[in-house]
Design an enzyme around this catalytic site. Structure first.
Site, PDB file in Angstrom:
ATOM      1  N   GLU A  43     -12.126  11.332  14.494  1.00  0.00           N
ATOM      2  CA  GLU A  43     -10.807  11.202  13.869  1.00  0.00           C
ATOM      3  C   GLU A  43      -9.691  11.560  14.841  1.00  0.00           C
ATOM      4  OE1 GLU A  43      -9.952   9.839  11.131  1.00  0.00           O
ATOM      5  OE2 GLU A  43     -11.969   9.489  10.372  1.00  0.00           O
ATOM      6  N   TYR A 126      -3.751  13.770   6.781  1.00  0.00           N
ATOM      7  CA  TYR A 126      -4.734  12.685   6.844  1.00  0.00           C
ATOM      8  C   TYR A 126      -6.078  13.184   7.378  1.00  0.00           C
ATOM      9  CZ  TYR A 126      -7.677   9.133   8.754  1.00  0.00           C
ATOM     10  OH  TYR A 126      -8.804   8.416   9.053  1.00  0.00           O
ATOM     11  N   ASP A 144      -4.438   6.267   5.751  1.00  0.00           N
ATOM     12  CA  ASP A 144      -3.930   5.956   7.084  1.00  0.00           C
ATOM     13  C   ASP A 144      -3.133   4.664   7.008  1.00  0.00           C
ATOM     14  OD1 ASP A 144      -5.808   3.920   6.918  1.00  0.00           O
ATOM     15  OD2 ASP A 144      -6.821   4.425   8.798  1.00  0.00           O
ATOM     16  N   CYS A 195      -7.731  -7.913   5.351  1.00  0.00           N
ATOM     17  CA  CYS A 195      -6.328  -7.640   4.991  1.00  0.00           C
ATOM     18  C   CYS A 195      -5.569  -7.218   6.252  1.00  0.00           C
ATOM     19  CB  CYS A 195      -6.265  -6.564   3.913  1.00  0.00           C
ATOM     20  SG  CYS A 195      -4.656  -6.464   3.081  1.00  0.00           S
ATOM     21  N   CYS A 211      -4.871  -8.536  -6.733  1.00  0.00           N
ATOM     22  CA  CYS A 211      -3.837  -8.252  -5.741  1.00  0.00           C
ATOM     23  C   CYS A 211      -2.578  -9.059  -6.022  1.00  0.00           C
ATOM     24  CB  CYS A 211      -4.366  -8.560  -4.346  1.00  0.00           C
ATOM     25  SG  CYS A 211      -3.169  -8.258  -3.026  1.00  0.00           S
TER      26      CYS A 211
END
Length: 358
Positions: A43, A126, A144, A195, A211
């Protein structure tokens, strides 16, 4: 579980990326006590860096420092050199500080609670949520930039980022199932493969039935963004000092951009055209300039070169107070000397103009 979540998790089971720091969908978390270390390390590396770029660094770090205790005991300069190329070197300093705090304050084991994780250096909202979910299976809201993109399109949130973040969190608090790890990573993989920021592939997206953006003329209109402020330009000078086939390098002060990194001697960076005095007297050549983009500003760095017959005796004052662990490096070894990208560019320019030094 909503229809949206069910569709997403079904898609993820067949399309999840296999990553060395990720648990496969639907499987129990590893029992390895160092699994949270691997999740945390990935991360921190992935902040402002792509998955493709991180894979090799992650493999090298975990081979050299396989546990948080091993990393905590590492030499600062070794870690900084291994980090070169991942950018934003404050993260590398926080990496070491965090590893040492985990060893000193938590017995070498990362806490599983988000609040406790946020007390560690370099871990914000986060990252604490990601570690809690991915390493410990906690129910956490992981957000994120990729997740923001999917959710703003799903609900057609018209508030520009970053002001839209409370609405995004509210939507995720409703959607996130108990298995927050698979759900969050499914959203990230969907954002990477379907996406996407431009030309999203709505026809094959498992979320398209629910959506709102997918039913619009241009789904890529989301997320809305506030107008960008122009980045200021700063200027500075780097000095390429060659003597007897070697180049003078220094270690930059620990605080500030590129802190603790080996570099060429350089001036401070200012908003106006600098006119710094060179660190040594001599017949300096102006080789031109290179540019480098940082997060909040663009830097134009002039490169000046000096060739000397013998290595000079140096004192801290010779290099504007920045002489820390000065070292002479063979010209041919400069590409592998661990210079950050900015100074690699300066070195390339210098060697191109001074073939006799190469």
């Amino acid at each position: 579980m909503t229809h949206t979540v069910s569709n997403l998790l079904n898609w993820y089971r067949g399309n999840a990326r296999a990553l060395p720091w990720r648990n496969p969908p639907g499987e129990a978390l590893p029992t390895d006590p160092d699994w949270p270390y691997r999740v945390w390390l990935s991360e921190i590396m992935l902040q402002q860096t792509t998955v493709a770029a991180v894979k090799a660094y992650f493999a090298a770090f975990t081979a050299r420092w396989p546990t948080v205790a091993a990393l905590a005991a590492a030499d600062d300069a070794d870690v900084m050199q291994a980090w070169a190329g991942l950018g934003y070197y404050a993260r590398a300093r926080n990496l070491l500080a965090c590893a040492r705090a985990v060893v000193a304050d938590h017995g070498g084991r990362f806490p599983s609670d988000e609040d406790a994780l946020r007390t560690l250096p370099g871990i914000g909202p986060y990252t604490s949520a990601a570690i809690a979910a991915f390493a410990f299976g906690r129910h956490a809201i992981v957000i994120d930039g990729n997740v923001e993109r999917v959710v703003t399109r799903l609900d057609a949130i018209d508030t520009p980022l970053p002001a839209a973040r409370p609405q995004i969190r509210g939507a995720l608090e409703t959607l996130t199932p108990q298995n927050a790890s698979d759900f969050a990573q499914a959203l990230m993989d969907l954002a990477t493969s379907i996406c996407t920021p431009r030309n999203p592939r709505c026809l094959i997206c498992p979320l398209s039935p629910d959506c709102r953006a997918a039913r619009s003329p241009n789904p890529a209109d989301w997320p809305r963004k506030a107008p960008k402020r122009p980045r200021p330009t700063r200027r500075g000078t780097a000095w390429w000092i060659e003597a007897q086939g070697q180049i003078l390098t220094i270690v930059r002060p620990a605080k500030g951009l590129l802190g603790g990194m080996r570099a060429l001697p350089s001036s401070d960076w200012h908003d106006t055209e600098p006119a710094p005095a060179p660190p040594l007297p001599g017949n300096w050549q102006n080789l031109g300039a290179i540019s480098h983009g940082f997060t909040h500003f663009e830097l134009i760095l002039s490169v000046h070169a000096l060739s000397l017959p013998q290595k000079p005796q140096l004192a801290r004052a010779d290099l504007s107070g920045a002489l820390l662990e000065a070292a002479w490096v063979n010209v041919e070894d400069i590409p592998g000397a661990g210079l950050p990208t900015l100074f690699k560019k300066a070195a390339v320019l210098a060697r191109a103009h001074l073939p006799e030094a190469a």
